[in-house]
Design a protein around this motif. Sequence first.
Motif, PDB file in Angstrom:
ATOM      1  N   ARG A 262     -36.893 -30.831 -30.406  1.00 13.00           N
ATOM      2  CA  ARG A 262     -37.150 -32.209 -30.006  1.00 13.00           C
ATOM      3  C   ARG A 262     -36.663 -33.200 -31.059  1.00 13.00           C
ATOM      4  N   ARG A 263     -36.864 -32.882 -32.327  1.00 10.57           N
ATOM      5  CA  ARG A 263     -36.405 -33.777 -33.397  1.00 10.57           C
ATOM      6  C   ARG A 263     -34.894 -33.946 -33.358  1.00 10.57           C
ATOM      7  N   ARG A 264     -34.186 -32.875 -33.101  1.00  9.78           N
ATOM      8  CA  ARG A 264     -32.729 -32.986 -32.947  1.00  9.78           C
ATOM      9  C   ARG A 264     -32.402 -33.885 -31.770  1.00  9.78           C
ATOM     10  N   GLY A 265     -33.153 -33.771 -30.666  1.00 11.66           N
ATOM     11  CA  GLY A 265     -32.927 -34.643 -29.518  1.00 11.66           C
ATOM     12  C   GLY A 265     -33.124 -36.104 -29.860  1.00 11.66           C
ATOM     13  N   VAL A 266     -34.165 -36.406 -30.618  1.00  7.78           N
ATOM     14  CA  VAL A 266     -34.405 -37.792 -31.037  1.00  7.78           C
ATOM     15  C   VAL A 266     -33.230 -38.301 -31.862  1.00  7.78           C
ATOM     16  N   ALA A 267     -32.790 -37.493 -32.820  1.00  7.80           N
ATOM     17  CA  ALA A 267     -31.688 -37.919 -33.684  1.00  7.80           C
ATOM     18  C   ALA A 267     -30.407 -38.153 -32.882  1.00  7.80           C
ATOM     19  N   ILE A 268     -30.112 -37.263 -31.936  1.00  9.50           N
ATOM     20  CA  ILE A 268     -28.937 -37.444 -31.079  1.00  9.50           C
ATOM     21  C   ILE A 268     -29.084 -38.725 -30.265  1.00  9.50           C
TER      22      ILE A 268
ATOM     23  N   GLY B 190     -24.084 -47.673 -28.574  1.00  7.96           N
ATOM     24  CA  GLY B 190     -24.047 -48.457 -27.349  1.00  7.96           C
ATOM     25  C   GLY B 190     -23.832 -47.642 -26.091  1.00  7.96           C
ATOM     26  N   VAL B 191     -24.159 -46.353 -26.152  1.00  3.75           N
ATOM     27  CA  VAL B 191     -24.005 -45.478 -24.985  1.00  3.75           C
ATOM     28  C   VAL B 191     -25.251 -45.583 -24.115  1.00  3.75           C
ATOM     29  N   ASN B 192     -25.050 -45.758 -22.827  1.00  2.00           N
ATOM     30  CA  ASN B 192     -26.182 -45.790 -21.892  1.00  2.00           C
ATOM     31  C   ASN B 192     -26.592 -44.403 -21.434  1.00  2.00           C
TER      32      ASN B 192
ATOM     33  N   GLN C 196     -34.416 -39.341 -24.564  1.00  2.00           N
ATOM     34  CA  GLN C 196     -34.887 -40.469 -23.762  1.00  2.00           C
ATOM     35  C   GLN C 196     -36.004 -41.252 -24.432  1.00  2.00           C
ATOM     36  N   SER C 197     -36.603 -40.679 -25.493  1.00  2.00           N
ATOM     37  CA  SER C 197     -37.654 -41.407 -26.211  1.00  2.00           C
ATOM     38  C   SER C 197     -37.121 -42.654 -26.888  1.00  2.00           C
ATOM     39  N   VAL C 198     -35.811 -42.708 -27.105  1.00  2.00           N
ATOM     40  CA  VAL C 198     -35.224 -43.891 -27.750  1.00  2.00           C
ATOM     41  C   VAL C 198     -34.444 -44.743 -26.754  1.00  2.00           C
ATOM     42  N   GLY C 199     -34.589 -44.452 -25.460  1.00  2.00           N
ATOM     43  CA  GLY C 199     -34.027 -45.328 -24.444  1.00  2.00           C
ATOM     44  C   GLY C 199     -32.681 -44.923 -23.889  1.00  2.00           C
ATOM     45  N   VAL C 200     -32.145 -43.773 -24.280  1.00  2.00           N
ATOM     46  CA  VAL C 200     -30.861 -43.296 -23.762  1.00  2.00           C
ATOM     47  C   VAL C 200     -31.125 -42.388 -22.562  1.00  2.00           C
ATOM     48  N   ILE C 201     -30.351 -42.557 -21.500  1.00  2.00           N
ATOM     49  CA  ILE C 201     -30.475 -41.701 -20.320  1.00  2.00           C
ATOM     50  C   ILE C 201     -29.825 -40.364 -20.629  1.00  2.00           C
ATOM     51  N   ALA C 202     -30.585 -39.282 -20.530  1.00  2.00           N
ATOM     52  CA  ALA C 202     -30.037 -37.939 -20.723  1.00  2.00           C
ATOM     53  C   ALA C 202     -29.483 -37.423 -19.407  1.00  2.00           C
TER      54      ALA C 202
ATOM     55  N   ALA D 141     -33.061 -45.618 -13.290  1.00  2.00           N
ATOM     56  CA  ALA D 141     -32.932 -44.904 -14.565  1.00  2.00           C
ATOM     57  C   ALA D 141     -32.658 -45.893 -15.699  1.00  2.00           C
ATOM     58  N   TYR D 142     -31.849 -46.890 -15.420  1.00  2.00           N
ATOM     59  CA  TYR D 142     -31.546 -47.947 -16.391  1.00  2.00           C
ATOM     60  C   TYR D 142     -32.828 -48.666 -16.811  1.00  2.00           C
TER      61      TYR D 142
END
Length: 872
Positions: A127-133, A141-143, A185-191, A341-342
Amino acid sequence: MRSTIILGFSSVATAAVIDRRDPVPAGYVAPPYYPAPYGGWVSDWSESFQKASVLVSSMTLAEKTNITAGSGIFMGRCVGNTGSALRVGIPQLCLQDGPLGVRNSDHNTAFPAAITVGSTWDKSLIRRRGVAIGEEFRGKGVNIHLGPSVGALGRKPRGGRNWEGFGSDPVLQAFGGALSIEGIQSVGVIATIKHFIANEQEQYRMYSLVKPGISSNLDDRTMHELYLWPFAEGVRAGVGSVMIAYNAVNGSACAQNSYLMNGLLKDELGFQGFVMTDWLAQISGVPSALAGLDMSMPGDINQVPLVFGTSPWMYEYTRAILNGSVPVDRLDDSATRILAAYYQMGQDSPDYPRPNFDTNTQDAEGPLYPGALFSPSGIVNEFVDVQDDHAEVAREVARDAITLLKNNDGILPLPRNSALKIFGTDAEKNPDGINSCADQGCNKGTLGMGWGSGSARYPYMDSPIDGFKSRSASYQFFNTDSFPSNSNPSPTDTAVVFVTADSGENYITVENNPGDRTSSNLNLWHDGDKLIKDVAAQYSSVIVVVHTVGPILMEEWHDLPSVKAVLFAHLPGQEAGKSLMEVLYGDVSPSGHLPYTLPKSEGDYPESVGLTGYQIGQPQDTFTEGLYIDYRHFHKANIVPRYAFGHGLSYTTFSFSSASISAVTPLTSTPPARPAKGETPAYSTTIPPASEAYWPDNFNRIWRYIYSFLDKNDADNAAKVGNLTSTYPYPVGYSNVQKAGPKAGGGQGGNPALFDVAYAISVTVTNTGSRPGKAVAQLYVQFPTSNFDTPILQLRDFEKTSELAPGATETLSLRVTRKDLSVWDVVSQDWIIPSLGGDYGIWLGQSSDGLTLRCGTETGSCAGNQTSPASV
């Protein structure tokens, strides 16, 4: 599904038949499933759908179709760029690879690949790696982040993109994918979870004018219990997007397969986000829309030269709505899903950045639309540094994934003053430059990742040689893959040999391997087997370090007396050096475990998991092995592998004791009835006026840019067709009446009752050795005998301890859910517990062949020193 593939939307009379579907083996079907279910009925998404539906109701037809497709390949900063709806405040959305870092960018982190992450067996670290990514993609600026990947599942050991996933087990993949999604997605990016589904080899994956893509033929139970499992967990985690695969399933292309998208994904799994194609995977217009596809990427169609900027959607979708060949509510639901999703990720916030990089160039200035013949220019790269402290996360993943397979005579950890002779080009950076090969499409220097769209540029490469230098090690390095004549062996020397096995995506061929390992098979590259044997013949103490995408064969050298230790460092990304040094020199004990089985020969696998070669017509890949892939097969066939799934040694030892099991949720043979769907947006079915599709006045068109507008005559003529009393000849089985949904559904991931905890298990882990270390508790379920054939053991949960000092203990909590104890019943189309009240064996240990602690659901007790049912 329809037996023909239709290009274009204008009318059935003018549509062009480009191919016919070849027959698949009897019994493998892709039944029609219509209509596409509306999104928004899950409470967690209701607010976002409400906001999205209000906005969509105010949008014109052209604006709605504009956000459902890309503007064309190479027609923007990102690898995918949707159209915009600026009048209502919706910008172009940026879609960008890849699963291990921002592809073709700068000042980003090249994280370890997912196969490396899976090897850590550490949920928190995943999960930590996911947050960092997620932070890096947001910072650029990637959605929409095009990852994680859980398909390929790893069914084929030589499959080219297995390394983009987390391992050859659906539960390991499921935790890897779901935890990554949570972090991203915890930081607002759509996975984007991908590739849906059964995309298990690279060759023949894509449709072309002359040949259909490969058909993965699998039965219903295998689909649910293996390949759909990690996608279900990704949907349950709230993933915003799903990417459809290139291949067909049971003869029907994934991109227009209504059973997959409408039936399994949107109805049974309750997926609330949007479904996109893989790049150039869309092969039809109307059938794709009706089958549940929401977004076409990058917008172009793959059947014609890309230079024309031809699209099966955008303007053709606009025409299709006007002429009545696609119902209005289908478009409205797609647009609403995309915008929901946005909103769900908070991307309407004014502080969400716009793209500040360009995937097409590393120059600061350049064309804004590189695919155009004439393009305006401007600043395209702002060189924003998004790395923060993510190198620490990357290094921790790379380190804790290192899997010690063999350590004879305690040769590891190395003494600080060891005299080392180091062999193999994998030990040092690519001499041509660490990013000299586009999309890492070569195997030169340290292998940190495979090749293809799942790669990223290295900001730097901390190579093993860099690591040895940082330790002031006493070493001599021979940067060659052939044994040198001048190494001057000494009895006090320890030899360290670096070897590799690589693979990647099909659009690049590396050393005669077109993605899949067709030329190298499961052998080491660059005559690595010979190098090890030559070194072992001259040195009495040899350590082998392997950077690999997956299973390899080791029989030529593994048992040689001088080969004392073998480590798999997997694919460490940019942090190959220091992470390895920390293990080699004993700063930490190795704690990685294999995410796949290592065989003794390729003949150990079922024949059906070999790569599918050329076939006239559509290549057929039939999954006759069913549930029996990887360790499930080895157990059933009573084959002793070289190393078992889950194997991994430490510099210390651990004991498991004081295990307990307690019933949590009373079970019934079938789950409780699913909850009914909640309220969804109400969509008009009235065809909008043609004027909503007209080109705006004085519009400056960019050649090859794909727009959603129509010339006035085209729009008016389409509207005339739509106003006729005759209706479009929809596919067999088509209906526009929304369904209540299958009984196996009811929430994100399926019936919520499937995820009720049936049993809670705890176990105390004690470090019984003399060094600190981390242990992994792996939990496997043994089903009681029933009318259903089930694998002998199946992984269902795992937990990793913190670093335990010698003598220290930690109690781990694990769980088994209702779904974990169920099988998919193809008759009732539901999950059932096949032996209610029977004694399920809950086995605990540190590998699939090291299970000695058993808890029984019938007795409610646990006992140690038991003989595993998979012992051979």
